[in-house]
Design an enzyme around this catalytic site. Structure first.
Site, PDB file in Angstrom:
ATOM      1  N   ASP A  62       0.853  -1.192   0.000  1.00 18.06           N
ATOM      2  CA  ASP A  62       0.000   0.000   0.000  1.00 18.06           C
ATOM      3  C   ASP A  62       0.895   1.251   0.000  1.00 18.06           C
ATOM      4  OD1 ASP A  62       0.916  -0.228   2.634  1.00 18.06           O
ATOM      5  OD2 ASP A  62      -0.937  -1.197   3.264  1.00 18.06           O
ATOM      6  N   ASP A  64       1.358   5.031   1.554  1.00 19.49           N
ATOM      7  CA  ASP A  64       0.935   5.968   2.599  1.00 19.49           C
ATOM      8  C   ASP A  64       1.550   7.340   2.326  1.00 19.49           C
ATOM      9  OD1 ASP A  64      -0.342   3.864   3.817  1.00 19.49           O
ATOM     10  OD2 ASP A  64       1.326   3.400   5.154  1.00 19.49           O
ATOM     11  N   ASP A 139       9.012   3.159  13.485  1.00 16.16           N
ATOM     12  CA  ASP A 139       9.606   2.030  14.216  1.00 16.16           C
ATOM     13  C   ASP A 139      11.052   1.714  13.817  1.00 16.16           C
ATOM     14  OD1 ASP A 139       8.668   1.171  11.767  1.00 16.16           O
ATOM     15  OD2 ASP A 139       7.452  -0.481  12.538  1.00 16.16           O
TER      16      ASP A 139
HETATM   17  P1  ATP Z   1       3.801  -3.558   4.995  1.00 13.51           P
HETATM   18  O1  ATP Z   1       4.426  -3.540   3.644  1.00 13.51           O
HETATM   19  O2  ATP Z   1       3.828  -4.887   5.630  1.00 13.51           O
HETATM   20  O3  ATP Z   1       2.461  -2.862   5.051  1.00 13.51           O
HETATM   21  P2  ATP Z   1       4.689  -1.167   6.329  1.00 13.51           P
HETATM   22  O4  ATP Z   1       6.081  -0.698   6.681  1.00 13.51           O
HETATM   23  O5  ATP Z   1       3.955  -0.362   5.307  1.00 13.51           O
HETATM   24  O6  ATP Z   1       4.822  -2.680   5.909  1.00 13.51           O
HETATM   25  P3  ATP Z   1       2.492  -0.670   8.081  1.00 13.51           P
HETATM   26  O7  ATP Z   1       2.006  -1.481   9.229  1.00 13.51           O
HETATM   27  O8  ATP Z   1       1.623  -0.509   6.880  1.00 13.51           O
HETATM   28  O9  ATP Z   1       3.896  -1.261   7.676  1.00 13.51           O
HETATM   29  O10 ATP Z   1       2.850   0.764   8.677  1.00 13.51           O
HETATM   30  C1  ATP Z   1       3.197   1.877   7.852  1.00 13.51           C
HETATM   31  C2  ATP Z   1       4.317   2.677   8.498  1.00 13.51           C
HETATM   32  O11 ATP Z   1       3.864   3.210   9.760  1.00 13.51           O
HETATM   33  C3  ATP Z   1       5.565   1.872   8.843  1.00 13.51           C
HETATM   34  O12 ATP Z   1       6.435   1.780   7.739  1.00 13.51           O
HETATM   35  C4  ATP Z   1       6.159   2.654   9.989  1.00 13.51           C
HETATM   36  O13 ATP Z   1       6.895   3.755   9.509  1.00 13.51           O
HETATM   37  C5  ATP Z   1       4.927   3.191  10.712  1.00 13.51           C
HETATM   38  N1  ATP Z   1       4.498   2.302  11.823  1.00 13.51           N
HETATM   39  C6  ATP Z   1       3.586   1.299  11.770  1.00 13.51           C
HETATM   40  N2  ATP Z   1       3.442   0.709  12.956  1.00 13.51           N
HETATM   41  C7  ATP Z   1       4.278   1.353  13.797  1.00 13.51           C
HETATM   42  C8  ATP Z   1       4.583   1.210  15.191  1.00 13.51           C
HETATM   43  N3  ATP Z   1       4.004   0.280  15.934  1.00 13.51           N
HETATM   44  N4  ATP Z   1       5.503   2.070  15.720  1.00 13.51           N
HETATM   45  C9  ATP Z   1       6.087   3.037  14.969  1.00 13.51           C
HETATM   46  N5  ATP Z   1       5.849   3.202  13.666  1.00 13.51           N
HETATM   47  C10 ATP Z   1       4.955   2.387  13.083  1.00 13.51           C
HETATM   48 MG    MG Z   2       1.912  -0.689   4.759  1.00 12.57          MG
END
Ligand code: ATP
Ligand code: MG
Length: 446
Positions: A62, A64, A139
């Site tokens: 996705d 963001d 994170d």
């Molecule tokens: P995926 O490809 O699995 O969706 P992602 O990195 O996009 O991985 P998401 O859960 O969609 O993960 O979260 C989007 C972003 O929000 C992360 O890349 C991170 O920067 C931030 N984020 C998400 N969860 C946390 C958390 N628990 N603490 C701090 N930052 C977070």
């Molecule tokens: Mg994501």
């Protein structure tokens, strides 16, 4: 009067010609959102996992967006926008089934911020922040990168590019503090390491081993969500292994973890099953039920083995019982959807059907071929056959029989997911002893 300005790290800026992200690879609706915000004089960056994945040449799940526009401003700019979330107001900008999550830059809550009775920080002003603060509250360094739509440059406040090159998952800041703030980050570390084929840096591993027990403080719904995400497509074996090695599985699924630790060589069957699942995932869809069936299958098989030495009787019934017994603690702890765990038990129970060739004259086999669960059971049998536990030649006979006798509108198993049937009608019905009785007013208990 003195003004103390908060110190922000100076970002490293990587210009367009020095990185591989091209607008061609960015979702067109995410680009629309970015451009519209910039046109209205806001800052707008692509953020989080999408920048990481694009830099690795992977297709992001996705996209963001991070911006300095406040939630209400975002809502005024986009008619297709819904504000969600209690703790932080996020804007969901909706394009058909797709959602572009757009969040105002924010900083991590400070110890001085006032939490309400639920521990939530509700004063909007004290959560908004600068782009640098927004990067620092994320994170892991590889998740803290921004892509600037105005200059097409990458903005790195957290050393993410260096770690991306070194294939390292590293917390932003002190891992001991970051994991105590939010223990679910430990599971995220394992998930990203498995998904990206990265290592977790030594400091983070040390902190995970120390703080793994605090995972028990996270809410059941978040844990449930993260357990599902541990079934990383194509890397489930590694994610479950890491979770076991670092002490996270002992908190999440204690019975399974204890079984892995004590069953000696039987646990190898689990790693082989998950490895086969990962290879299967390369060209098939993997449902949560199939993942669950393979995660608990070897443990259920051991329960079956114990029984075989004692009792005799209906083999299929015993397989069902063993599967339900193995799954029971997780079902209870996480209130797993009934349709998912029942299907997982069905996959285990019905696997031996595939050790015989199908007989298209036999009503029972034709009924099985037409049952909505057939594709999932077949997928399970394919993985079990890949482990050498079922003959493969009968599998192609079953596939051919499915093409001839299966429901007309459907493709061959694995080619296309069948329309989701009503979960209450998915069970294989056993014939009732007393003929056609009136259905009971009470739903059947697990
Ligand atoms: P995926 O490809 O699995 O969706 P992602 O990195 O996009 O991985 P998401 O859960 O969609 O993960 O979260 C989007 C972003 O929000 C992360 O890349 C991170 O920067 C931030 N984020 C998400 N969860 C946390 C958390 N628990 N603490 C701090 N930052 C977070
Ligand atoms: Mg994501």
């Amino acid at each position: 009067m003195f003004f103390f300005k908060r110190k922000h790290p100076k970002p490293t800026i990587i210009p367009r010609e020095e990185h591989i992200i091209s607008r061609k690879n960015i979702d067109e609706d995410a680009l629309k959102v970015l451009y519209r915000l910039v046109d209205r004089n806001h800052e707008a960056y692509l953020v989080g996992g999408s920048v990481r994945d694009l830099l690795l040449g992977r297709a992001p799940k996705d996209f963001d967006v991070g911006t300095d526009a406040r939630p209400n401003e975002i809502r005024r700019i986009f008619r297709n926008c819904f504000l969600v979330g209690r703790r932080f107001r996020l804007a969901h900008i909706v394009f058909g089934k797709k959602v572009i999550e757009t969040a105002t830059f924010r900083r991590a809550p400070q110890p001085t911020d006032v939490a309400d009775e639920h521990g939530l920080y509700q004063t909007e002003d004290n959560t908004f922040g600068t782009p640098a603060e927004d990067a620092l509250r994320r994170d892991f360094t590889v998740n803290g990168l921004f892509y600037d739509i105005k200059t097409f440059a990458i903005i790195d406040y957290v050393g993410g590019l260096k770690d991306l090159k070194a294939k390292l998952i590293r917390s932003i800041g002190d891992p001991a503090i970051r994991f105590q703030e939010d223990p679910v980050r430990m599971m995220r570390a394992v998930r990203f390491a498995a998904k990206l084929g990265f290592e977790i840096c030594a400091n983070d591993v040390k902190a995970i081993r120390k703080y793994a027990p605090t995972l028990a403080n996270a809410s059941v719904s978040r844990l449930c969500e993260e357990i599902q995400r541990l079934f990383v497509r194509g890397a489930t074996e590694r994610s479950i292994r890491l979770a076991h090695d670092y002490g996270l599985l002992a908190v999440l699924l204690p019975e399974l973890d204890a079984w892995i630790s004590t069953s000696g060589t039987n646990a190898n069957a689990l790693w082989r099953a998950l490895g086969a699942l990962d290879r299967f995932a390369a060209d098939h869809e993997v449902s949560p039920a199939l993942s669950l069936a393979l995660l608990y299958g070897p443990m259920a098989a051991e329960l079956m083995g114990k029984r075989a030495s004692g009792k005799r009787g209906n083999e299929r019934f015993a397989r069902r019982q063993a599967a339900e017994k193995a799954l029971a603690p997780a079902v209870k702890q996480y209130r797993l959807p009934r349709a998912v765990w029942m299907t997982a038990a069905d996959i285990f129970e019905l696997a031996p059907r595939f050790s015989q060739p199908p007989c298209e004259e036999v009503t029972r086999d034709v009924r099985f071929l037409n049952h909505p669960l057939f594709p999932e059971c077949f997928a399970g049998a394919q993985v079990i056959a890949a482990l050498g536990l079922l003959p493969t030649d009968h599998l192609s006979a079953w596939e051919a029989a499915y093409r001839r006798n299966g429901p007309p509108a459907r493709q061959a198993p694995g080619e296309e997911a069948p329309p989701a049937p009503n979960p209450h009608r998915r069970r294989f019905r056993r014939r009732r002893r007393g003929g056609n009785r009136k259905p009971s007013a009470q739903p059947a208990e697990a």
